[in-house]
Design an enzyme around this catalytic site. Structure first.
Site, PDB file in Angstrom:
ATOM      1  N   ASP A 237      46.990  44.052  46.750  1.00 62.63           N
ATOM      2  CA  ASP A 237      46.291  42.850  47.227  1.00 62.63           C
ATOM      3  C   ASP A 237      46.403  42.779  48.751  1.00 62.63           C
ATOM      4  OD1 ASP A 237      45.724  39.764  47.477  1.00 62.63           O
ATOM      5  OD2 ASP A 237      45.288  40.216  45.384  1.00 62.63           O
ATOM      6  N   ASP A 238      46.441  41.600  49.310  1.00 57.90           N
ATOM      7  CA  ASP A 238      46.394  41.405  50.770  1.00 57.90           C
ATOM      8  C   ASP A 238      47.617  42.038  51.455  1.00 57.90           C
ATOM      9  OD1 ASP A 238      45.549  40.458  53.222  1.00 57.90           O
ATOM     10  OD2 ASP A 238      45.588  38.341  52.675  1.00 57.90           O
TER      11      ASP A 238
ATOM     12  N   LYS B 296      39.007  44.239  45.172  1.00 61.53           N
ATOM     13  CA  LYS B 296      39.017  42.774  45.081  1.00 61.53           C
ATOM     14  C   LYS B 296      38.527  42.251  46.426  1.00 61.53           C
ATOM     15  CE  LYS B 296      42.193  38.820  44.707  1.00 61.53           C
ATOM     16  NZ  LYS B 296      43.568  38.390  44.343  1.00 61.53           N
TER      17      LYS B 296
ATOM     18  N   ASP C 226      37.961  39.098  48.545  1.00 63.90           N
ATOM     19  CA  ASP C 226      38.348  37.693  48.668  1.00 63.90           C
ATOM     20  C   ASP C 226      37.379  36.963  49.606  1.00 63.90           C
ATOM     21  OD1 ASP C 226      39.884  35.461  48.225  1.00 63.90           O
ATOM     22  OD2 ASP C 226      41.782  36.408  48.733  1.00 63.90           O
TER      23      ASP C 226
ATOM     24  N   SER D  82      35.696  37.131  44.551  1.00 63.22           N
ATOM     25  CA  SER D  82      36.364  35.825  44.554  1.00 63.22           C
ATOM     26  C   SER D  82      35.407  34.682  44.883  1.00 63.22           C
ATOM     27  CB  SER D  82      37.524  35.829  45.560  1.00 63.22           C
ATOM     28  OG  SER D  82      38.459  36.823  45.239  1.00 63.22           O
TER      29      SER D  82
ATOM     30  N   ARG E 124      36.755  35.813  40.173  1.00 62.44           N
ATOM     31  CA  ARG E 124      37.760  34.766  40.113  1.00 62.44           C
ATOM     32  C   ARG E 124      37.052  33.421  40.181  1.00 62.44           C
ATOM     33  NH1 ARG E 124      42.534  34.954  42.291  1.00 62.44           N
ATOM     34  NH2 ARG E 124      42.390  32.731  41.954  1.00 62.44           N
TER      35      ARG E 124
ATOM     36  N   ASP F 132      44.255  30.322  42.573  1.00 57.63           N
ATOM     37  CA  ASP F 132      45.293  31.341  42.357  1.00 57.63           C
ATOM     38  C   ASP F 132      46.332  30.845  41.357  1.00 57.63           C
ATOM     39  OD1 ASP F 132      44.130  32.865  44.311  1.00 57.63           O
ATOM     40  OD2 ASP F 132      45.861  32.851  45.660  1.00 57.63           O
TER      41      ASP F 132
END
Ligand SMILES: *[C@@H]1O[C@H](CO)[C@@H](O)[C@H](O)[C@H]1NC(C)=O
Ligand SMILES: *[C@@H]1O[C@H](CO)[C@@H](O)[C@H](O)[C@H]1NC(C)=O
Ligand SMILES: *[C@@H]1O[C@H](CO)[C@@H](O)[C@H](O)[C@H]1NC(C)=O
Ligand SMILES: *[C@@H]1O[C@H](CO)[C@@H](O)[C@H](O)[C@H]1NC(C)=O
Length: 307
Positions: free
Chosen positions: A79-80, A156, A158, A190, A215, A219
């Site tokens: 992820d990030d 992913k 975001d 997202s 998403r 979160d």
């Protein structure tokens, strides 16, 4: 009865076209860093758990040897907080060389050698949510090409630090840019999580034709309260959400937190049961080296996975 089911299936597939990259025909399964490891970049104090290649290799080994891969848990997703705070002189995102000394291509090779797939994270906007370089509309193409050149299998994308009109341009644009690389890359958007509730501010028909999963909502956190909030949101909106999901396009209520600290055994079962009923992706965020036998058995329950 069979004919009626077939008729319904055909009607559904005629109504909804999904992103045509051949991926995500069933809800994706795997593991992701965010909920458990956040933006932990301190590899001096916490070398086993910081966002870096050590963590990814450690978990990849477990996924390959611990019976996870055979059950379908194949995506291992960063992820990030993986990149440097600035782009390289060539305008490309670059992994932090202290935490990813071998580079992303070598890490993808390591993951592929174990029969797994590598996921990465980017953010449509000026910055990622954690403050790393974002992917603006101008850099979508070069970032898609960079990820494909590293042989990444999932993205992913975001949505921090962009507005609604930029999102409406950027999410489709990334879908086409990924397609243009020629590499099938599972695409998680997202977008809806940033556009508030229903009636949808996002066109789910469009979303299903450009993203493999999305998403919808906030979160997840490591608590039963958080799980309940998500379940309640999906319950309220189920009539709108059920019809937009199908092979290649899934609602994503966020990661599984079984094996972490916040849920009891019964609460873990409840999260898993509801996620299965929602046809949700099964993306864990936990520590597969230290997970309890109890939690492992729940996550590896074959009937649950078949549902
Ligand atoms: C790109 O899109 C075309 C048309 O939808 C599809 O046939 C092709 O498989 C896609 N390629 C990739 C790599 O996703
Ligand atoms: C992104 O940066 C541009 C240029 O500095 C600025 O005009 C814009 O408001 C920023 N957008 C967001 C959503 O922060
Ligand atoms: C969104 O950002 C773009 C580029 O920064 C800007 O041109 C546009 O006016 C913004 N739109 C809204 C609705 O704020
Ligand atoms: C939603 O997107 C689909 C596919 O792009 C389009 O046909 C439809 O008109 C859109 N619906 C609305 C309400 O904009």
């Amino acid at each position: 009865m069979r004919l009626i089911y077939l008729g319904i299936l055909l009607a559904l597939s005629a109504l909804c076209s999904s992103l045509d990259n051949g991926l995500g025909k069933t809800p994706p399964m795997g593991w992701m860093t965010w909920e458990r490891y956040r933006c932990n970049i301190d590899c001096k104090i916490d070398p086993e758990n910081c966002i870096g290649e050590n963590l990814i290799k450690r978990i990849a080994d477990k996924m390959a040897d611990g019976g996870w891969r055979e059950l379908g848990y194949v995506y291992i997703c960063i992820d990030d907080c993986w990149s440097l705070k600035s782009r390289g002189s060539n305008g490309r995102l670059q992994p932090d060389p202290e935490r990813f000394p071998s580079g992303m291509k070598a890490l993808a090779d390591y993951v592929h050698a174990r029969g797994l797939k590598l996921g990465i994270y980017a953010d449509l906007g000026n910055f990622t949510c954690g403050g790393y370089p974002g992917t603006t509309l101008d850099s979508i193409q070069v970032d898609a090409e960079t990820f494909a050149s590293w042989e990444v299998d999932m993205l992913k994308f975001d949505g921090c630090y962009s507005n609604s009109s930029e999102k409406a341009l950027g999410y489709p644009k990334m879908s086409y840019a990924l397609n243009a690389t020629g590499r099938p890359i599972l695409y998680s958007c997202s977008w809806p999580a940033y556009e508030g509730g229903l009636p949808p501010q996002v066109n789910y028909t469009l979303l299903g034709s450009i993203c493999n999963l999305w998403r919808n909502f906030d979160d997840i956190q490591d608590s039963w309260e958080s799980v309940l909030t998500i379940i309640e949101w999906f319950a309220v909106h189920q009539d709108d959400l059920q019809s937009v999901a199908g092979p290649g396009r899934w609602n994503d209520p966020d990661m599984l937190i079984t094996g972490d600290f916040g849920l009891s055994y019964e609460q873990s079962k409840s999260q898993l049961a509801i996620w299965a009923i929602l046809a949700a992706p099964m993306i864990m965020s936990n520590d597969l080296s230290t997970i309890s036998q109890e939690a492992k058995e729940l996550l590896q329950n074959r009937l649950l996975i078949y549902i």
